[in-house]
Design a protein around this motif. Structure first.
Motif, PDB file in Angstrom:
ATOM      1  N   GLN A   1       0.823  -1.179   0.000  1.00  0.00           N
ATOM      2  CA  GLN A   1       0.000   0.000   0.000  1.00  0.00           C
ATOM      3  C   GLN A   1       0.872   1.249   0.000  1.00  0.00           C
ATOM      4  OE1 GLN A   1       0.531  -2.039   2.429  1.00  0.00           O
ATOM      5  NE2 GLN A   1       0.496  -1.075   4.446  1.00  0.00           N
ATOM      6  N   VAL A   2       0.260   2.362  -0.303  1.00  0.00           N
ATOM      7  CA  VAL A   2       0.993   3.616  -0.385  1.00  0.00           C
ATOM      8  C   VAL A   2       1.284   4.131   1.026  1.00  0.00           C
ATOM      9  CG1 VAL A   2       0.968   5.983  -1.240  1.00  0.00           C
ATOM     10  CG2 VAL A   2      -0.109   4.157  -2.573  1.00  0.00           C
ATOM     11  N   GLN A   3       2.530   4.486   1.260  1.00  0.00           N
ATOM     12  CA  GLN A   3       2.924   5.034   2.556  1.00  0.00           C
ATOM     13  C   GLN A   3       3.628   6.372   2.354  1.00  0.00           C
ATOM     14  OE1 GLN A   3       5.192   1.791   4.411  1.00  0.00           O
ATOM     15  NE2 GLN A   3       3.408   1.397   5.706  1.00  0.00           N
ATOM     16  N   LEU A   4       3.331   7.312   3.243  1.00  0.00           N
ATOM     17  CA  LEU A   4       3.943   8.627   3.210  1.00  0.00           C
ATOM     18  C   LEU A   4       4.578   8.882   4.568  1.00  0.00           C
ATOM     19  CD1 LEU A   4       1.317   8.663   1.262  1.00  0.00           C
ATOM     20  CD2 LEU A   4       1.589  11.138   1.330  1.00  0.00           C
ATOM     21  N   VAL A   5       5.830   9.285   4.558  1.00  0.00           N
ATOM     22  CA  VAL A   5       6.552   9.523   5.808  1.00  0.00           C
ATOM     23  C   VAL A   5       7.205  10.902   5.750  1.00  0.00           C
ATOM     24  CG1 VAL A   5       8.373   8.764   7.355  1.00  0.00           C
ATOM     25  CG2 VAL A   5       7.002   7.070   6.116  1.00  0.00           C
ATOM     26  N   GLU A   6       6.769  11.767   6.671  1.00  0.00           N
ATOM     27  CA  GLU A   6       7.321  13.113   6.746  1.00  0.00           C
ATOM     28  C   GLU A   6       8.526  13.156   7.678  1.00  0.00           C
ATOM     29  OE1 GLU A   6       2.735  13.536   6.652  1.00  0.00           O
ATOM     30  OE2 GLU A   6       4.231  12.292   7.659  1.00  0.00           O
ATOM     31  N   SER A   7       9.388  14.116   7.424  1.00  0.00           N
ATOM     32  CA  SER A   7      10.533  14.367   8.291  1.00  0.00           C
ATOM     33  C   SER A   7      10.941  15.824   8.154  1.00  0.00           C
ATOM     34  CB  SER A   7      11.704  13.443   7.944  1.00  0.00           C
ATOM     35  OG  SER A   7      12.129  13.671   6.624  1.00  0.00           O
ATOM     36  N   GLY A   8      11.788  16.269   9.078  1.00  0.00           N
ATOM     37  CA  GLY A   8      12.334  17.618   8.986  1.00  0.00           C
ATOM     38  C   GLY A   8      11.727  18.635   9.919  1.00  0.00           C
ATOM     39  N   VAL A  24       7.553   8.954  -0.295  1.00  0.00           N
ATOM     40  CA  VAL A  24       6.404   8.136  -0.675  1.00  0.00           C
ATOM     41  C   VAL A  24       6.879   6.778  -1.191  1.00  0.00           C
ATOM     42  CG1 VAL A  24       4.369   7.977  -2.163  1.00  0.00           C
ATOM     43  CG2 VAL A  24       5.089  10.201  -1.253  1.00  0.00           C
ATOM     44  N   SER A  25       6.246   5.730  -0.716  1.00  0.00           N
ATOM     45  CA  SER A  25       6.575   4.383  -1.175  1.00  0.00           C
ATOM     46  C   SER A  25       5.304   3.606  -1.451  1.00  0.00           C
ATOM     47  CB  SER A  25       7.419   3.649  -0.123  1.00  0.00           C
ATOM     48  OG  SER A  25       6.711   3.535   1.095  1.00  0.00           O
ATOM     49  N   GLY A  26       5.413   2.571  -2.245  1.00  0.00           N
ATOM     50  CA  GLY A  26       4.283   1.695  -2.508  1.00  0.00           C
ATOM     51  C   GLY A  26       3.355   2.147  -3.610  1.00  0.00           C
ATOM     52  N   GLY A  27       3.686   3.238  -4.271  1.00  0.00           N
ATOM     53  CA  GLY A  27       2.853   3.728  -5.351  1.00  0.00           C
ATOM     54  C   GLY A  27       3.705   4.381  -6.417  1.00  0.00           C
ATOM     55  N   THR A  28       3.067   4.953  -7.412  1.00  0.00           N
ATOM     56  CA  THR A  28       3.792   5.628  -8.488  1.00  0.00           C
ATOM     57  C   THR A  28       3.791   7.127  -8.201  1.00  0.00           C
ATOM     58  OG1 THR A  28       3.023   3.909 -10.013  1.00  0.00           O
ATOM     59  CG2 THR A  28       4.028   5.877 -10.970  1.00  0.00           C
ATOM     60  N   PHE A  29       4.827   7.566  -7.509  1.00  0.00           N
ATOM     61  CA  PHE A  29       4.885   8.948  -7.018  1.00  0.00           C
ATOM     62  C   PHE A  29       4.693   9.960  -8.132  1.00  0.00           C
ATOM     63  CE2 PHE A  29       5.986  12.282  -4.168  1.00  0.00           C
ATOM     64  CZ  PHE A  29       6.840  13.139  -4.831  1.00  0.00           C
ATOM     65  N   ASP A  73      10.838  15.784  -6.159  1.00  0.00           N
ATOM     66  CA  ASP A  73      11.854  15.085  -6.941  1.00  0.00           C
ATOM     67  C   ASP A  73      11.274  13.724  -7.285  1.00  0.00           C
ATOM     68  OD1 ASP A  73      14.017  13.645  -7.929  1.00  0.00           O
ATOM     69  OD2 ASP A  73      15.445  14.595  -6.592  1.00  0.00           O
ATOM     70  N   ASN A  74      10.768  13.588  -8.482  1.00  0.00           N
ATOM     71  CA  ASN A  74      10.105  12.346  -8.868  1.00  0.00           C
ATOM     72  C   ASN A  74      11.076  11.172  -8.929  1.00  0.00           C
ATOM     73  OD1 ASN A  74       7.615  13.567  -8.950  1.00  0.00           O
ATOM     74  ND2 ASN A  74       7.598  13.852 -11.175  1.00  0.00           N
ATOM     75  N   ALA A  75      12.340  11.437  -9.155  1.00  0.00           N
ATOM     76  CA  ALA A  75      13.334  10.356  -9.178  1.00  0.00           C
ATOM     77  C   ALA A  75      13.582   9.793  -7.774  1.00  0.00           C
ATOM     78  CB  ALA A  75      14.642  10.852  -9.775  1.00  0.00           C
ATOM     79  N   LYS A  76      13.345  10.620  -6.771  1.00  0.00           N
ATOM     80  CA  LYS A  76      13.577  10.194  -5.384  1.00  0.00           C
ATOM     81  C   LYS A  76      12.278   9.921  -4.635  1.00  0.00           C
ATOM     82  CE  LYS A  76      17.955  12.655  -4.825  1.00  0.00           C
ATOM     83  NZ  LYS A  76      18.718  13.659  -4.033  1.00  0.00           N
ATOM     84  N   ASN A  77      11.137  10.021  -5.338  1.00  0.00           N
ATOM     85  CA  ASN A  77       9.825   9.783  -4.710  1.00  0.00           C
ATOM     86  C   ASN A  77       9.633  10.650  -3.466  1.00  0.00           C
ATOM     87  OD1 ASN A  77       9.378   7.841  -6.647  1.00  0.00           O
ATOM     88  ND2 ASN A  77       9.787   6.110  -5.289  1.00  0.00           N
TER      89      ASN A  77
END
Length: 122
Positions: A1-8, A24-29, A73-77
């Motif tokens: 599933q799609v996961q979003l993790v904030e930091s900073g 973002v992981s688990g999806g097509t950012f 940055d779509n390359a880094k999701n």
């Protein structure tokens, strides 16, 4: 599933800067419209800014216009929020969200992160 993790997030003095990230992981950012919202205790989520999949459309709330900058940055999701000129009233939990429409409305976002606390001291 799609996961979003904030930091900073963190504690900063008024006038200072912070840079938030949302991985973002688990999806097509690269296909998602992304948004940043913020929330303080006892209030609903407030729209901060959003960005289209290509990065060409970036609406901002009036309260942050000219001080905050959203990017991706779509390359880094990864989604970013550069916050400059911070004010005490910017204190909130900042959440990122992913959806398929660039919008200031929560209902248009399908996936949400847990949030990161930003505290601005006067």
């Amino acid at each position: 599933q799609v996961q979003l993790v904030e930091s900073g997030g963190g504690l900063v003095q008024a006038g200072g800067s912070l840079r938030l990230s949302c991985e973002v992981s688990g999806g097509t950012f690269s296909t998602y419209a992304m948004g940043w919202f913020r929330q303080v205790p006892g209030k609903g989520r407030e729209f901060v800014t959003a960005i289209s999949p290509s990065g060409g459309n970036t609406p901002y709330a009036n309260s942050v216009k000219g001080r905050f900058t959203i990017s991706r940055d779509n390359a880094k999701n990864t989604l970013y929020l550069q916050m400059n000129g911070l004010k005490p009233e910017d204190t909130a939990v900042y959440c990122c969200a992913a959806g398929f429409v660039v919008s200031g409305r929560e209902i248009h976002y399908n996936y949400w992160g847990q949030g990161t606390q930003v505290t601005v001291s006067s």
